[in-house]
Design a protein around this motif. Structure first.
Motif, PDB file in Angstrom:
ATOM      1  N   MET A   1      46.925  45.999 -53.315  1.00 53.94           N
ATOM      2  CA  MET A   1      45.638  46.639 -53.474  1.00 53.94           C
ATOM      3  C   MET A   1      45.167  47.135 -52.107  1.00 53.94           C
ATOM      4  O   MET A   1      45.024  46.341 -51.173  1.00 53.94           O
ATOM      5  CB  MET A   1      44.660  45.609 -54.041  1.00 53.94           C
ATOM      6  CG  MET A   1      43.309  46.190 -54.347  1.00 53.94           C
ATOM      7  SD  MET A   1      42.274  44.994 -55.190  1.00 53.94           S
ATOM      8  CE  MET A   1      41.407  44.314 -53.809  1.00 53.94           C
ATOM      9  N   HIS A   2      44.976  48.419 -51.990  1.00 53.70           N
ATOM     10  CA  HIS A   2      44.526  49.023 -50.731  1.00 53.70           C
ATOM     11  C   HIS A   2      43.822  50.326 -51.048  1.00 53.70           C
ATOM     12  O   HIS A   2      44.302  51.082 -51.875  1.00 53.70           O
ATOM     13  CB  HIS A   2      45.722  49.270 -49.812  1.00 53.70           C
ATOM     14  CG  HIS A   2      45.342  49.821 -48.480  1.00 53.70           C
ATOM     15  ND1 HIS A   2      45.270  51.166 -48.230  1.00 53.70           N
ATOM     16  CD2 HIS A   2      44.982  49.221 -47.326  1.00 53.70           C
ATOM     17  CE1 HIS A   2      44.901  51.359 -46.978  1.00 53.70           C
ATOM     18  NE2 HIS A   2      44.713  50.194 -46.416  1.00 53.70           N
ATOM     19  N   PRO A   3      42.734  50.645 -50.457  1.00 52.02           N
ATOM     20  CA  PRO A   3      41.951  49.817 -49.546  1.00 52.02           C
ATOM     21  C   PRO A   3      41.024  48.876 -50.307  1.00 52.02           C
ATOM     22  O   PRO A   3      40.622  49.162 -51.434  1.00 52.02           O
ATOM     23  CB  PRO A   3      41.127  50.838 -48.776  1.00 52.02           C
ATOM     24  CG  PRO A   3      40.909  51.957 -49.741  1.00 52.02           C
ATOM     25  CD  PRO A   3      42.166  51.999 -50.589  1.00 52.02           C
ATOM     26  N   VAL A   4      40.702  47.746 -49.660  1.00 54.48           N
ATOM     27  CA  VAL A   4      39.768  46.785 -50.222  1.00 54.48           C
ATOM     28  C   VAL A   4      38.380  47.102 -49.690  1.00 54.48           C
ATOM     29  O   VAL A   4      38.196  47.295 -48.488  1.00 54.48           O
ATOM     30  CB  VAL A   4      40.147  45.343 -49.827  1.00 54.48           C
ATOM     31  CG1 VAL A   4      39.058  44.360 -50.234  1.00 54.48           C
ATOM     32  CG2 VAL A   4      41.482  44.956 -50.437  1.00 54.48           C
ATOM     33  N   THR A   5      37.433  47.190 -50.597  1.00 62.12           N
ATOM     34  CA  THR A   5      36.022  47.289 -50.228  1.00 62.12           C
ATOM     35  C   THR A   5      35.241  46.440 -51.219  1.00 62.12           C
ATOM     36  O   THR A   5      35.600  46.346 -52.384  1.00 62.12           O
ATOM     37  CB  THR A   5      35.476  48.732 -50.258  1.00 62.12           C
ATOM     38  OG1 THR A   5      35.643  49.254 -51.569  1.00 62.12           O
ATOM     39  CG2 THR A   5      36.160  49.619 -49.239  1.00 62.12           C
ATOM     40  N   SER A   6      34.200  45.828 -50.718  1.00 62.86           N
ATOM     41  CA  SER A   6      33.335  45.015 -51.556  1.00 62.86           C
ATOM     42  C   SER A   6      31.977  44.979 -50.883  1.00 62.86           C
ATOM     43  O   SER A   6      31.895  44.961 -49.656  1.00 62.86           O
ATOM     44  CB  SER A   6      33.911  43.601 -51.680  1.00 62.86           C
ATOM     45  OG  SER A   6      33.124  42.818 -52.546  1.00 62.86           O
ATOM     46  N   SER A   7      30.922  44.996 -51.676  1.00 63.65           N
ATOM     47  CA  SER A   7      29.601  44.973 -51.044  1.00 63.65           C
ATOM     48  C   SER A   7      28.681  44.004 -51.750  1.00 63.65           C
ATOM     49  O   SER A   7      28.774  43.789 -52.959  1.00 63.65           O
ATOM     50  CB  SER A   7      28.994  46.370 -51.011  1.00 63.65           C
ATOM     51  OG  SER A   7      28.898  46.892 -52.301  1.00 63.65           O
ATOM     52  N   GLY A   8      27.797  43.419 -50.954  1.00 57.93           N
ATOM     53  CA  GLY A   8      26.786  42.505 -51.447  1.00 57.93           C
ATOM     54  C   GLY A   8      25.418  43.033 -51.069  1.00 57.93           C
ATOM     55  O   GLY A   8      25.262  44.207 -50.719  1.00 57.93           O
ATOM     56  N   ALA A   9      24.440  42.159 -51.099  1.00 59.54           N
ATOM     57  CA  ALA A   9      23.062  42.554 -50.817  1.00 59.54           C
ATOM     58  C   ALA A   9      22.883  43.073 -49.396  1.00 59.54           C
ATOM     59  O   ALA A   9      22.213  44.076 -49.176  1.00 59.54           O
ATOM     60  CB  ALA A   9      22.128  41.370 -51.056  1.00 59.54           C
ATOM     61  N   ARG A  10      23.507  42.406 -48.430  1.00 61.65           N
ATOM     62  CA  ARG A  10      23.310  42.785 -47.025  1.00 61.65           C
ATOM     63  C   ARG A  10      24.598  43.089 -46.286  1.00 61.65           C
ATOM     64  O   ARG A  10      24.575  43.661 -45.201  1.00 61.65           O
ATOM     65  CB  ARG A  10      22.581  41.663 -46.282  1.00 61.65           C
ATOM     66  CG  ARG A  10      21.233  41.319 -46.869  1.00 61.65           C
ATOM     67  CD  ARG A  10      20.625  40.101 -46.199  1.00 61.65           C
ATOM     68  NE  ARG A  10      21.489  38.940 -46.397  1.00 61.65           N
ATOM     69  CZ  ARG A  10      21.454  37.845 -45.654  1.00 61.65           C
ATOM     70  NH1 ARG A  10      20.613  37.754 -44.643  1.00 61.65           N
ATOM     71  NH2 ARG A  10      22.253  36.821 -45.903  1.00 61.65           N
ATOM     72  N   LEU A  11      25.723  42.684 -46.866  1.00 59.01           N
ATOM     73  CA  LEU A  11      27.005  42.812 -46.179  1.00 59.01           C
ATOM     74  C   LEU A  11      28.026  43.514 -47.049  1.00 59.01           C
ATOM     75  O   LEU A  11      27.897  43.559 -48.266  1.00 59.01           O
ATOM     76  CB  LEU A  11      27.553  41.425 -45.819  1.00 59.01           C
ATOM     77  CG  LEU A  11      26.712  40.546 -44.923  1.00 59.01           C
ATOM     78  CD1 LEU A  11      27.397  39.198 -44.723  1.00 59.01           C
ATOM     79  CD2 LEU A  11      26.450  41.210 -43.573  1.00 59.01           C
ATOM     80  N   GLY A  12      29.051  44.006 -46.378  1.00 58.10           N
ATOM     81  CA  GLY A  12      30.186  44.574 -47.078  1.00 58.10           C
ATOM     82  C   GLY A  12      31.475  44.117 -46.426  1.00 58.10           C
ATOM     83  O   GLY A  12      31.483  43.687 -45.267  1.00 58.10           O
ATOM     84  N   LEU A  13      32.556  44.209 -47.171  1.00 57.33           N
ATOM     85  CA  LEU A  13      33.899  43.973 -46.647  1.00 57.33           C
ATOM     86  C   LEU A  13      34.635  45.292 -46.687  1.00 57.33           C
ATOM     87  O   LEU A  13      34.482  46.062 -47.636  1.00 57.33           O
ATOM     88  CB  LEU A  13      34.659  42.964 -47.511  1.00 57.33           C
ATOM     89  CG  LEU A  13      34.131  41.549 -47.615  1.00 57.33           C
ATOM     90  CD1 LEU A  13      35.007  40.737 -48.574  1.00 57.33           C
ATOM     91  CD2 LEU A  13      34.086  40.880 -46.253  1.00 57.33           C
ATOM     92  N   ARG A  14      35.437  45.530 -45.666  1.00 51.28           N
ATOM     93  CA  ARG A  14      36.274  46.724 -45.637  1.00 51.28           C
ATOM     94  C   ARG A  14      37.529  46.423 -44.842  1.00 51.28           C
ATOM     95  O   ARG A  14      37.590  45.446 -44.099  1.00 51.28           O
ATOM     96  CB  ARG A  14      35.515  47.900 -45.029  1.00 51.28           C
ATOM     97  CG  ARG A  14      35.162  47.717 -43.562  1.00 51.28           C
ATOM     98  CD  ARG A  14      34.850  49.050 -42.901  1.00 51.28           C
ATOM     99  NE  ARG A  14      34.334  48.925 -41.560  1.00 51.28           N
ATOM    100  CZ  ARG A  14      35.057  48.682 -40.474  1.00 51.28           C
ATOM    101  NH1 ARG A  14      36.362  48.482 -40.560  1.00 51.28           N
ATOM    102  NH2 ARG A  14      34.494  48.622 -39.277  1.00 51.28           N
ATOM    103  N   GLU A  15      38.503  47.289 -44.990  1.00 48.10           N
ATOM    104  CA  GLU A  15      39.737  47.145 -44.220  1.00 48.10           C
ATOM    105  C   GLU A  15      39.447  47.256 -42.726  1.00 48.10           C
ATOM    106  O   GLU A  15      38.564  48.022 -42.306  1.00 48.10           O
ATOM    107  CB  GLU A  15      40.745  48.241 -44.611  1.00 48.10           C
ATOM    108  CG  GLU A  15      41.169  48.225 -46.060  1.00 48.10           C
ATOM    109  CD  GLU A  15      42.100  47.077 -46.433  1.00 48.10           C
ATOM    110  OE1 GLU A  15      42.595  46.340 -45.541  1.00 48.10           O
ATOM    111  OE2 GLU A  15      42.323  46.912 -47.642  1.00 48.10           O
TER     112      GLU A  15
END
Length: 183
Positions: A1-15
């Motif tokens: 799985m690429h690219p990974v992105t995920s977001s929350g209320a104040r933060l996000g994850l990214r490659e």
């Protein structure tokens, strides 16, 4: 799985990307930030190697490492790192790790980071079990993992060699059904 992105209320994850070296150096090069991690503070060249390896591992087939940047949603500033590493000795299992820049500690960002990592692991990667290990004296990490429903399972004796001394690690884990039930 690429690219990974995920977001929350104040933060996000990214490659992670090569331009992240300076921001990661503020974490991986900090004695305060690495005090309870499994490695000593790293220099710029070592952080460059970590980022270069992470970028390469992101497109490996099969992908077994998910080294991600933690970014503030409003500013897109990288303030931490999170990692999921598939466990070759456990079906549908992975280890989890995270580190944040010391100046953002105490804001609940650790809890949000771990929740995002667990979401990627359980929702996207369809894992069954995710576990993380912490220094026995790192109460902030213990509180973070408890807050997201991870259960303290026990101690791995003399698990990490740091500064010439063997250190135990305390294991916390969460199962797929616990994550989805909110336990």
């Amino acid at each position: 799985m690429h690219p990974v992105t995920s977001s929350g209320a104040r933060l996000g994850l990214r490659e992670l990307a090569i331009p992240d070296v300076e921001a990661l150096l503020a974490i991986y090069g900090s004695p305060e930030a690495t005090e309870h991690l499994s490695f000593e503070p790293r220099n710029r060249q070592q952080v460059e190697q970590v980022v270069t390896w992470s970028v390469s591992a992101a497109t490996a087939t099969p992908r077994t490492e998910y080294a991600l940047g933690v970014v503030e949603s409003e500013t897109a500033e990288l303030i931490g790192s999170g990692r999921l590493a598939l466990d070759p000795h456990q079906q549908r299992g992975a280890t989890l790790g995270f580190a944040l820049r010391p100046d953002v500690w105490g804001r609940g960002y650790g809890v949000e980071t771990v929740r995002l990592l667990l979401s990627v692991g359980f929702n996207d990667l369809r894992l069954h079990r995710i576990w993380g290990a912490r220094s026995p004296v790192n109460e902030a990490s213990a509180n973070t993992m408890r807050a997201v429903g991870m259960v303290e399972e026990g101690t791995i004796r003399e698990h990490v060699l740091k500064a010439g001394q063997w250190r135990d690690s305390v294991v916390h884990a969460i199962l797929e059904r616990e994550f989805f039930s909110g336990s």
